[in-house]
Design a protein around this motif. Structure first.
Motif, PDB file in Angstrom:
ATOM      1  N   THR A  88      20.219  13.955  33.103  1.00 12.20           N
ATOM      2  CA  THR A  88      20.550  12.812  32.754  1.00 12.20           C
ATOM      3  C   THR A  88      21.329  12.748  31.196  1.00 12.20           C
ATOM      4  O   THR A  88      22.387  12.344  30.976  1.00 12.20           O
ATOM      5  CB  THR A  88      19.829  11.538  33.035  1.00 12.20           C
ATOM      6  N   GLY A  89      20.373  13.155  30.535  1.00 14.70           N
ATOM      7  CA  GLY A  89      20.953  13.496  28.996  1.00 14.70           C
ATOM      8  C   GLY A  89      22.051  14.329  28.843  1.00 14.70           C
ATOM      9  O   GLY A  89      22.802  14.092  28.140  1.00 14.70           O
ATOM     10  N   ILE A  90      21.841  15.347  29.777  1.00 10.38           N
ATOM     11  CA  ILE A  90      23.043  16.624  29.601  1.00 10.38           C
ATOM     12  C   ILE A  90      24.270  15.657  29.867  1.00 10.38           C
ATOM     13  O   ILE A  90      25.297  15.915  29.409  1.00 10.38           O
ATOM     14  CB  ILE A  90      22.449  17.800  30.100  1.00 10.38           C
TER      15      ILE A  90
ATOM     16  N   MET B 226      25.195  12.563  30.328  1.00 12.06           N
ATOM     17  CA  MET B 226      25.895  11.552  29.374  1.00 12.06           C
ATOM     18  C   MET B 226      26.534  12.113  28.337  1.00 12.06           C
ATOM     19  O   MET B 226      27.463  11.600  27.901  1.00 12.06           O
ATOM     20  CB  MET B 226      24.630  10.667  29.106  1.00 12.06           C
ATOM     21  N   ALA B 227      25.861  13.333  27.588  1.00 17.65           N
ATOM     22  CA  ALA B 227      26.539  13.931  26.571  1.00 17.65           C
ATOM     23  C   ALA B 227      27.735  14.572  26.916  1.00 17.65           C
ATOM     24  O   ALA B 227      28.553  14.881  26.102  1.00 17.65           O
ATOM     25  CB  ALA B 227      25.395  14.703  25.754  1.00 17.65           C
ATOM     26  N   GLN B 228      27.736  15.289  28.258  1.00 15.48           N
ATOM     27  CA  GLN B 228      28.791  16.249  28.182  1.00 15.48           C
ATOM     28  C   GLN B 228      29.497  15.980  29.930  1.00 15.48           C
ATOM     29  O   GLN B 228      29.005  16.400  30.712  1.00 15.48           O
ATOM     30  CB  GLN B 228      28.177  17.816  28.408  1.00 15.48           C
TER      31      GLN B 228
ATOM     32  N   LEU C 184      30.578  18.170  32.521  1.00 11.12           N
ATOM     33  CA  LEU C 184      29.615  19.325  33.173  1.00 11.12           C
ATOM     34  C   LEU C 184      29.339  19.273  34.626  1.00 11.12           C
ATOM     35  O   LEU C 184      28.817  17.963  34.917  1.00 11.12           O
ATOM     36  CB  LEU C 184      28.481  19.703  32.313  1.00 11.12           C
TER      37      LEU C 184
ATOM     38  N   SER D  14      14.768   5.869  39.774  1.00 11.81           N
ATOM     39  CA  SER D  14      15.842   5.454  38.759  1.00 11.81           C
ATOM     40  C   SER D  14      16.950   6.095  38.789  1.00 11.81           C
ATOM     41  O   SER D  14      18.048   5.417  38.589  1.00 11.81           O
ATOM     42  CB  SER D  14      15.244   5.718  37.514  1.00 11.81           C
TER      43      SER D  14
ATOM     44  N   ARG E 195      20.312   4.379  39.411  1.00 12.01           N
ATOM     45  CA  ARG E 195      21.486   4.716  38.198  1.00 12.01           C
ATOM     46  C   ARG E 195      22.593   5.240  38.797  1.00 12.01           C
ATOM     47  O   ARG E 195      23.992   4.979  38.405  1.00 12.01           O
ATOM     48  CB  ARG E 195      20.655   5.487  37.272  1.00 12.01           C
TER      49      ARG E 195
ATOM     50  N   TYR F 150      27.510   6.181  37.233  1.00 13.17           N
ATOM     51  CA  TYR F 150      27.085   5.384  36.150  1.00 13.17           C
ATOM     52  C   TYR F 150      27.835   5.926  34.749  1.00 13.17           C
ATOM     53  O   TYR F 150      28.165   5.020  33.981  1.00 13.17           O
ATOM     54  CB  TYR F 150      25.458   5.920  35.961  1.00 13.17           C
TER      55      TYR F 150
ATOM     56  N   TYR G  30      29.634   3.345  32.475  1.00 14.57           N
ATOM     57  CA  TYR G  30      29.206   3.104  31.146  1.00 14.57           C
ATOM     58  C   TYR G  30      30.275   3.344  30.155  1.00 14.57           C
ATOM     59  O   TYR G  30      30.450   2.469  29.466  1.00 14.57           O
ATOM     60  CB  TYR G  30      28.199   4.298  30.958  1.00 14.57           C
TER      61      TYR G  30
ATOM     62  N   ALA H 181      31.965   0.396  27.779  1.00 10.35           N
ATOM     63  CA  ALA H 181      31.685   0.256  26.329  1.00 10.35           C
ATOM     64  C   ALA H 181      33.053   0.531  25.607  1.00 10.35           C
ATOM     65  O   ALA H 181      32.903  -0.157  24.496  1.00 10.35           O
ATOM     66  CB  ALA H 181      30.881   1.664  26.114  1.00 10.35           C
TER      67      ALA H 181
ATOM     68  N   LEU I  44      33.737  -2.857  24.292  1.00 15.78           N
ATOM     69  CA  LEU I  44      33.019  -3.820  23.291  1.00 15.78           C
ATOM     70  C   LEU I  44      33.359  -3.592  21.811  1.00 15.78           C
ATOM     71  O   LEU I  44      33.992  -2.573  21.529  1.00 15.78           O
ATOM     72  CB  LEU I  44      31.492  -2.900  23.440  1.00 15.78           C
ATOM     73  N   GLU I  45      33.323  -4.755  21.156  1.00 12.85           N
ATOM     74  CA  GLU I  45      33.442  -4.728  19.759  1.00 12.85           C
ATOM     75  C   GLU I  45      32.524  -4.224  19.229  1.00 12.85           C
ATOM     76  O   GLU I  45      31.302  -4.474  19.181  1.00 12.85           O
ATOM     77  CB  GLU I  45      33.704  -6.112  19.518  1.00 12.85           C
ATOM     78  N   GLN I  46      32.941  -3.280  18.015  1.00  8.40           N
ATOM     79  CA  GLN I  46      32.039  -2.931  16.972  1.00  8.40           C
ATOM     80  C   GLN I  46      31.311  -4.083  16.230  1.00  8.40           C
ATOM     81  O   GLN I  46      31.615  -5.060  16.195  1.00  8.40           O
ATOM     82  CB  GLN I  46      32.759  -2.327  15.781  1.00  8.40           C
TER      83      GLN I  46
END
Ligand code: SF4
Lengths: 437, 370
Positions: free
Chosen positions: A73-75, A77-79, A82, A102, A106, A232, A236, A240, A243-245
């Motif tokens: 999941t981390g990979i 979301m970051a890439q 892939l 989950s 998700r 997801y 996401y 995102a 969204l405002e800073q």
């Protein structure tokens, strides 16, 4: 067709292990899609299936037992580009159950291949969450007490949009894997196979029997209609991007000379809903307009809508050292809950301490000077008492002035809320000043 | 120029953003929750990722995956969460994955008291993982430290490719404090070194004179292998005892031999002082106060505030301990870091002040002993 098998490291499973077949089918699925090694990350779990990543020339991540989906999941979301393929056995499925559920819910675009051979091969053939109750395994009688889990039913119930049950021996396994890989969202294939090393010695199981047993279970052949929805990661990023800073931290300029030079402490005692914490913050800001450093410590129960609310504010020009209260110069007492919470402290207050007390609040014996304010008589709402008490404090000129208080409010609030707060403070300041004169 | 007000947790989150952190995952737990909530405010609008894991294990797992994909990642929890992180912390140590772990300590053992502070995890952060390798633990004293040390934590995680703990405490993390942001001193940002394009890449190859291997991200144009198993330079399991011994020795040495480069401390030494007060974290604030009062009363006393707790900065400590007859170690637990001090003292008497009742140790308590 490209071949992503790692020639330097051919599979080293026991003879007849179903994993061999899955490796070949997976490689074919990669090839049929025209994927290159750098397009893929293989994430493997622990056990014999944990070797999977080493047999391919792809990106590889081999981690802890049951946690492969979390790394995947981390990979992903970051890439996001892939292709992330996670392999785990029925062991990983059990120990990582929370992550399986989950990930289904998700719906991240990762493919999970469950290499289901009904036992823990690597550790010696103990029972897993998929071991049949009548099997002979190294866990003695324990598997006879717990029925096997149908991961396909569980995954669908948990929200997985793509769930398939396959046999390692079916001819179109590569195609089934490819369909799962190309599905945009979380896909799970429960692949049944044999473990000659540990399981089938005592529990004969042929490809034919596997097919038969699979047929006895509810079908799981891909799309789960009711679970189709946006993936997801895409979802996401879409949310995102709108969204405002978040704003920078508010900076309070020094606008006034401080009322005092040394360390000062203020204790606010109230109850939930009296906006004690907000008042404490405004008090800090007011002091900061005079160039004072401030700390604020709050104390309230986890059940935030009930019970005491206490705020401790300390000022010091040089920066606050010790953040505990030693000798407060002002105590604002607005509710019995707060007073009770600090009742042991009252005996320590000396005559230089000023207590601003809401009329009707009982105080423990102490030597402090008490100013009683009848907020009710002034028709001030209970939620505004704390702010009004700050106006009283400003009138006393002990820690802050009314100018500081007004300035603090303009730092903290905007629009109607600010106007109302200023009016409240200003009116009370006048009323209270009049009363004093 | 003016003052801003924020709690330590907000400072940590803001500093992480400054340091280039674009990936956060956590599971809500008092008193660390507001780090997660601030990251949720800051990260998504910047194109970063902030996730809430189904538990702490998932949260740190997400971070490890993202870190190996090239992100600067952070997670935050409290003692009960550190317990659940443990196995993945060992993974990050052994497989050299950069990660910042904030431990907002609360009163334990176990679930303990969610809203009470303590420094009860000081040995746990170092030793609460398998394998016994060193980690870096930095301990902030106030909101400004939360800001500065968080940026340092990222720099060190990147430089040495290792997990770095920020050992906060509820009393700093959830206390709001004024801060002059213009006066915050931030280091230049560091990033892990990438493998040169023209050089062959082996994920755990060490160039002569380097402490950590060069990096390439999972998902990049060259293949990367990561593994939690004992591995050789190529990232495959190895059984070669020489390779294993060399890697283990390097994991130890890369931090213990360099700790002088990241020993953060504040020393307020007084000539002729026979007593040194040694404190860290929020307790240092009471110690400072006590020192001020003691000196006003004419008593000579020195103060050492330690901000790098692990690896133990032995050189600094030995130097300072040799100058006094007595060291008074003050900590918000029943005696943890004092063990490290005891083993470093030759002729210096060690006096310990500890407390674990959910309240701050007061300046008064310190003065009574000194
Ligand atoms: S023990 Fe079982 S799963 Fe493992 S390699 Fe042998 S046959 Fe395959």
């Amino acid at each position: 067709m490209t071949n992503l098998l790692n020639k330097k490291r051919p599979p080293a499973f026991c003879a007849g292990c179903a994993h061999d077949r899955v490796i070949l089918a997976l490689d074919q699925a990669f090839g049929d899609q025209g994927l290159a090694g750098e397009d893929i990350a293989m994430v493997s779990d622990i056990g014999c299936s944990g070797l999977f990543d080493t047999f391919f020339n792809t990106h590889a991540f081999h981690g802890l037992h049951g946690r492969a989906l979390t790394y995947g999941t981390g990979i992903k979301m970051a890439q996001p580009e892939l292709n992330v393929v996670v392999t785990m056995g029925d062991g990983g499925l059990g120990i990582g159950g929370a992550h399986v559920l989950s990930t289904c819910r998700r719906n991240i675009d990762v493919t999970l291949l469950v290499l289901n051979n009904f036992n823990y091969g690597m550790t010696g053939g103990q029972c897993s969450v998929t071991t049949p109750m009548d099997a002979q395994v190294s866990s003695g009688f324990l598997n006879r007490l717990e029925p096997p889990m149908d991961i396909c039913m569980v995954a669908a119930a948990a929200g997985a949009p793509y769930v398939a049950r396959c046999s390692a021996y079916q001819k179109d396994l590569a195609l089934q894997i490819q369909k799962a890989l190309t599905y945009k969202g979380f896909s799970l294939i429960d692949i049944w196979g044999v473990c000659p090393g540990r399981y089938t010695k005592r529990n004969p199981l042929t490809p034919g029997q596997i097919k038969e047993r699979m047929g006895e279970l509810p079908a799981a052949d891909g799309l789960v209609t009711q679970n189709q929805r946006m993936e997801y990661g895409s979802h996401y990023r879409k949310v995102a991007s709108g969204l405002e800073q978040a704003p920078d931290a508010v900076c309070v300029e020094r606008s006034f000379d401080p009322v005092f030079e040394d360390r000062r402490e203020v204790l606010l005692l109230g109850s939930a809903g009296q906006r004690i914490v907000t008042a404490g913050e405004i008090l800090c800001l007011a002091g900061m307009t005079g160039g004072m450093h401030a700390t604020q410590k709050n104390d309230y129960p986890i059940t935030v809508l009930r019970g005491h609310s206490v705020s401790e504010v300390v000022f010091d020009k040089e920066g606050v050292g010790y953040t505990g209260l030693d000798n407060p110069c002002v105590v604002i007492a607005l509710a019995p809950e707060g007073v009770n919470r600090r009742k042991s402290k009252f005996a320590e207050f000396d005559k230089d301490t000023v207590i601003i007390r809401a009329a009707g609040i009982e105080l423990p014996d102490c030597r402090a000077r008490v100013i009683t304010v009848d907020f009710k008589a002034h028709k001030i709402k209970k939620t505004d008492w704390a702010l009004a008490a700050l106006a009283v404090l400003a009138r006393e000129n002990i820690v802050i002035t009314i100018d500081m208080l007004e300035k603090a409010l303009t730092c903290r609030f905007k629009g109607d809320v600010l106007a109302a707060a200023l009016k409240l403070v200003h009116t009370n300041f006048k009323i209270l000043q009049k009363r004093q004169n | 120029m003016g003052l801003s007000i924020m709690e330590g947790n907000e400072a940590i989150a803001r500093a992480a953003i400054h340091a280039g952190c674009r990936f956060f995952a956590g599971y809500p737990i008092t008193p660390a929750t507001t780090i997660y909530q601030n990251m949720l405010r800051f990260l998504p609008p910047l194109g970063g990722i902030c996730l809430q894991g189904e538990d702490e294990i998932a949260s740190i797992g997400f971070c490890l995956g993202a870190a190996m994909s090239g992100q600067k990642a952070m997670t935050a929890t409290s003692g009960p969460g550190i317990s659940l992180y443990s196995e993945n912390i060992s993974f990050a140590i052994g497989s050299e994955i950069p990660l910042v772990i904030v431990n907002v300590q609360r009163l334990g053992p176990s679930t303990g008291s969610a809203t009470r502070g303590a420094d009860g995890d000081v040995q746990f952060m170092q030793w609460g993982n398998s394998g016994g390798m060193p980690v870096i633990v930095l301990a902030p004293v106030d909101v400004r430290d939360c800001y500065e040390l968080t940026v340092w934590a990222f720099n060190l995680a990147e430089r040495y490719r290792c997990p770095v703990f920020l050992a906060a405490n509820k009393e700093i993390a959830m206390t709001r404090e004024s801060i002059d942001l213009a006066k915050v001193k931030l280091p230049d940002l560091e990033s892990r070194r990438y493998c040169d394009e023209n050089k062959p890449f082996a994920p755990f190859e060490i160039e002569q004179g380097r402490k950590a291997p060069d990096f390439l991200p999972i998902g990049g144009s060259r293949l990367v292998r990561q593994t939690s198993s004992t591995h050789g330079e190529d990232g495959y399991i190895t059984v070669d005892t020489e390779t294993i011994a060399r890697t283990q020795a390097r994991l130890l040495e890369k931090l213990t031999s360099t700790v002088d480069d990241f020993t953060f401390f504040e020393a307020d030494l007084q000539k002729n002082a026979k007593t040194l007060i040694l404190a860290y974290g929020v307790t240092s604030r009471a110690a400072k106060h006590a020192v001020k009062v003691l000196r006003q009363r004419g008593q000579a006393v020195s103060l050492l505030i330690l901000k790098t707790l692990w690896p133990v900065p032995q050189r600094l400590l030995k130097e300072q301990l040799a100058c006094v007859d007595r060291v008074v170690v003050v900590e918000m637990n029943l005696g943890q870091y004092v063990r490290e001090i005891e083993r470093l003292c030759e002729n210096t008497q060690v006096v310990f002040i500890g407390q674990m009742n959910g309240e701050l140790i007061s300046p008064q308590q310190i003065m009574e002993v000194v």
